[in-house]
Design an enzyme around this catalytic site. Structure first.
Site, PDB file in Angstrom:
ATOM      1  N   TYR A 156      -1.181  -0.180  10.523  1.00 17.91           N
ATOM      2  CA  TYR A 156      -1.398  -0.701   9.168  1.00 17.91           C
ATOM      3  C   TYR A 156      -0.253  -0.262   8.266  1.00 17.91           C
ATOM      4  O   TYR A 156       0.308  -1.075   7.509  1.00 17.91           O
ATOM      5  CB  TYR A 156      -2.737  -0.199   8.627  1.00 17.91           C
ATOM      6  CG  TYR A 156      -2.993  -0.525   7.175  1.00 17.91           C
ATOM      7  CD1 TYR A 156      -3.276  -1.827   6.766  1.00 17.91           C
ATOM      8  CD2 TYR A 156      -2.964   0.475   6.201  1.00 17.91           C
ATOM      9  CE1 TYR A 156      -3.524  -2.119   5.430  1.00 17.91           C
ATOM     10  CE2 TYR A 156      -3.217   0.196   4.865  1.00 17.91           C
ATOM     11  CZ  TYR A 156      -3.491  -1.110   4.485  1.00 17.91           C
ATOM     12  OH  TYR A 156      -3.734  -1.400   3.160  1.00 17.91           O
ATOM     13  N   SER A 159       0.865  -1.186   0.000  1.00 18.54           N
ATOM     14  CA  SER A 159       0.000   0.000   0.000  1.00 18.54           C
ATOM     15  C   SER A 159       0.897   1.230   0.000  1.00 18.54           C
ATOM     16  O   SER A 159       2.011   1.183   0.540  1.00 18.54           O
ATOM     17  CB  SER A 159      -0.878   0.017   1.259  1.00 18.54           C
ATOM     18  OG  SER A 159      -1.524   1.270   1.386  1.00 18.54           O
ATOM     19  N   LYS A 178       2.571  -2.564   6.118  1.00 24.33           N
ATOM     20  CA  LYS A 178       2.850  -2.460   4.682  1.00 24.33           C
ATOM     21  C   LYS A 178       4.308  -2.055   4.432  1.00 24.33           C
ATOM     22  O   LYS A 178       4.916  -2.456   3.436  1.00 24.33           O
ATOM     23  CB  LYS A 178       1.868  -1.489   4.021  1.00 24.33           C
ATOM     24  CG  LYS A 178       0.416  -1.973   4.080  1.00 24.33           C
ATOM     25  CD  LYS A 178       0.227  -3.332   3.405  1.00 24.33           C
ATOM     26  CE  LYS A 178      -1.225  -3.730   3.277  1.00 24.33           C
ATOM     27  NZ  LYS A 178      -1.425  -4.995   2.532  1.00 24.33           N
TER      28      LYS A 178
HETATM   29  N1  LIG Z   1      -8.989  -1.114  -0.830  1.00 27.55           N
HETATM   30  C1  LIG Z   1      -8.060  -0.185  -0.715  1.00 27.55           C
HETATM   31  O1  LIG Z   1      -8.338   1.017  -0.764  1.00 27.55           O
HETATM   32  C2  LIG Z   1      -6.616  -0.593  -0.538  1.00 27.55           C
HETATM   33  C3  LIG Z   1      -5.621   0.394  -0.594  1.00 27.55           C
HETATM   34  C4  LIG Z   1      -4.293   0.021  -0.427  1.00 27.55           C
HETATM   35  C5  LIG Z   1      -3.974  -1.308  -0.221  1.00 27.55           C
HETATM   36  N2  LIG Z   1      -4.963  -2.247  -0.154  1.00 27.55           N
HETATM   37  C6  LIG Z   1      -4.565  -3.630   0.097  1.00 27.55           C
HETATM   38  O2  LIG Z   1      -5.122  -4.463  -0.904  1.00 27.55           O
HETATM   39  C7  LIG Z   1      -5.366  -5.753  -0.369  1.00 27.55           C
HETATM   40  C8  LIG Z   1      -6.793  -6.187  -0.683  1.00 27.55           C
HETATM   41  O3  LIG Z   1      -7.689  -5.230  -0.167  1.00 27.55           O
HETATM   42  P1  LIG Z   1      -9.269  -5.297  -0.462  1.00 27.55           P
HETATM   43  O4  LIG Z   1      -9.754  -3.913  -0.574  1.00 27.55           O
HETATM   44  O5  LIG Z   1      -9.549  -6.259  -1.567  1.00 27.55           O
HETATM   45  O6  LIG Z   1      -9.786  -5.908   0.934  1.00 27.55           O
HETATM   46  P2  LIG Z   1     -10.931  -6.985   1.225  1.00 27.55           P
HETATM   47  O7  LIG Z   1     -11.281  -6.823   2.662  1.00 27.55           O
HETATM   48  O8  LIG Z   1     -12.023  -6.887   0.212  1.00 27.55           O
HETATM   49  O9  LIG Z   1     -10.176  -8.377   1.002  1.00 27.55           O
HETATM   50  C9  LIG Z   1      -9.277  -8.921   1.934  1.00 27.55           C
HETATM   51  C10 LIG Z   1      -9.388 -10.428   1.885  1.00 27.55           C
HETATM   52  O10 LIG Z   1      -8.402 -10.975   2.776  1.00 27.55           O
HETATM   53  C11 LIG Z   1      -8.993 -12.111   3.422  1.00 27.55           C
HETATM   54  N3  LIG Z   1      -8.320 -12.380   4.686  1.00 27.55           N
HETATM   55  C12 LIG Z   1      -8.356 -11.630   5.829  1.00 27.55           C
HETATM   56  N4  LIG Z   1      -7.667 -12.247   6.810  1.00 27.55           N
HETATM   57  C13 LIG Z   1      -7.180 -13.398   6.282  1.00 27.55           C
HETATM   58  C14 LIG Z   1      -6.391 -14.454   6.806  1.00 27.55           C
HETATM   59  N5  LIG Z   1      -5.980 -14.465   8.095  1.00 27.55           N
HETATM   60  N6  LIG Z   1      -6.059 -15.488   5.992  1.00 27.55           N
HETATM   61  C15 LIG Z   1      -6.503 -15.497   4.704  1.00 27.55           C
HETATM   62  N7  LIG Z   1      -7.255 -14.530   4.154  1.00 27.55           N
HETATM   63  C16 LIG Z   1      -7.589 -13.491   4.936  1.00 27.55           C
HETATM   64  C17 LIG Z   1     -10.461 -11.685   3.649  1.00 27.55           C
HETATM   65  O11 LIG Z   1     -11.296 -12.827   3.880  1.00 27.55           O
HETATM   66  C18 LIG Z   1     -10.766 -10.945   2.359  1.00 27.55           C
HETATM   67  O12 LIG Z   1     -11.337 -11.802   1.382  1.00 27.55           O
HETATM   68  C19 LIG Z   1      -5.062  -5.659   1.136  1.00 27.55           C
HETATM   69  O13 LIG Z   1      -3.762  -6.164   1.380  1.00 27.55           O
HETATM   70  C20 LIG Z   1      -5.107  -4.177   1.405  1.00 27.55           C
HETATM   71  O14 LIG Z   1      -4.306  -3.802   2.509  1.00 27.55           O
HETATM   72  C21 LIG Z   1      -6.273  -1.914  -0.314  1.00 27.55           C
END
Ligand SMILES: NC(=O)c1ccc[n+]([C@@H]2O[C@H](COP(=O)([O-])OP(=O)(O)OC[C@H]3O[C@@H](n4cnc5c(N)ncnc54)[C@H](O)[C@@H]3O)[C@@H](O)[C@H]2O)c1
Length: 248
Positions: free
Chosen positions: A153, A139, A157
């Protein structure tokens, strides 16, 4: 399990989440054999059913669970060619309110979980001798994004980014490439962590700071992941997909 179209599978952790699903879709469209790996069994089954690919349930915090999931995938697909570490969690928290439990929850899933998968899959790739490709979804929070959800968080990252660079060096002798994608705020349910009663207007304010004046889409993150997965001469890099928020 589905029919294997290419020798070896591509494992996507968090594959049932918003960004993970977009990544799975993109890789399936590329004709790759994708395995959705997620803690949410029902969501993983649903995504895999829709995309006609495989899924495994896994808790990334638990090395035994990761080893079992990797073993299942290797049994079914003979090898793992690529991994996308996309699972991650966060919650909007004031700096002074972050507890040890909060820190451990995020570190264990985001950072330790990524390390678990890289070790479990990387050792298989090393032993198979056919190289491999790993993309970690970090991120821009790990690079000092001002509107990040919380400091812990961001630290998880930052850990993923440091891990990516050192792993790229230490796995290069085995032709295993390791890169990272750094999303900015992305249109997904995770963005709603910023939408608490106390934080009214925060999401609108976030988009105003993006030079392109829009959030990234999950498909934008998937495109960068797909590029890095296949970019034969690229390792140890991180690519920001954030509408111009962070330059480095
Ligand atoms: N959405 C954003 O704005 C954003 C921005 C920067 C970075 N990210 C990063 O992108 C990635 C995906 O984000 P997203 O928006 O799709 O989130 P999301 O919450 O939709 O998806 C996260 C997934 O991780 C799974 N998960 C959680 N804990 C787990 C565990 N212990 N073992 C296995 N699976 C597990 C959840 O079940 C979920 O399906 C993350 O790493 C997040 O930090 C997201």
């Amino acid at each position: 399990m589905s029919t294997t179209r290419h020798e070896g599978a591509y494992l996507v952790t968090g594959g049932a989440g918003a960004i993970g699903t977009a990544i799975c879709e993109r890789l399936v469209d590329m004709g790759l054999s994708v395995v959705v790996a997620d803690a949410n069994a029902q969501a993983a089954e649903d995504v895999a059913g829709r995309l006609k690919c495989d899924y495994v349930t896994v808790d990334l915090r638990d090395r035994a669970s990761v080893d079992a999931a990797v073993e299942t995938v290797v049994q079914e697909h003979s090898a793992i060619r690529g991994v996308v570490n996309c699972a991650g969690v966060t919650r909007l928290m004031d700096f002074f309110e972050i507890s040890t439990e909060d820190w451990n929850w995020m570190m264990d899933i985001n950072a330790l979980g990524t390390m678990h998968v890289m070790q479990a899959v990387g050792s298989r790739m090393r032993d198979a001798g056919a190289g491999g490709s790993i993309v970690n979804v970090a991120s821009i929070a790990g690079k000092g994004y001002r509107q990040t959800s919380n400091a812990a968080y961001a630290a998880t990252k930052g850990a993923v980014l440091a891990l990516t660079k050192v792993a790229a060096i230490q796995l290069a002798p085995f032709d295993i490439r390791v890169n990272a994608v750094c999303p900015g705020p992305t249109n997904s349910p995770l963005l709603n962590v910023h939408n608490t009663p106390e934080a009214q207007g925060r999401i609108a304010e976030m988009v105003e700071h993006v030079p392109l004046r829009r959030f990234s889409e999950p498909s934008d993150i998937a495109a960068a992941v797909a590029y890095l997965l296949m970019a034969n001469a690229v390792t140890g890099q991180s690519m920001n997909v954030d509408g111009g928020l962070v330059f480095d």
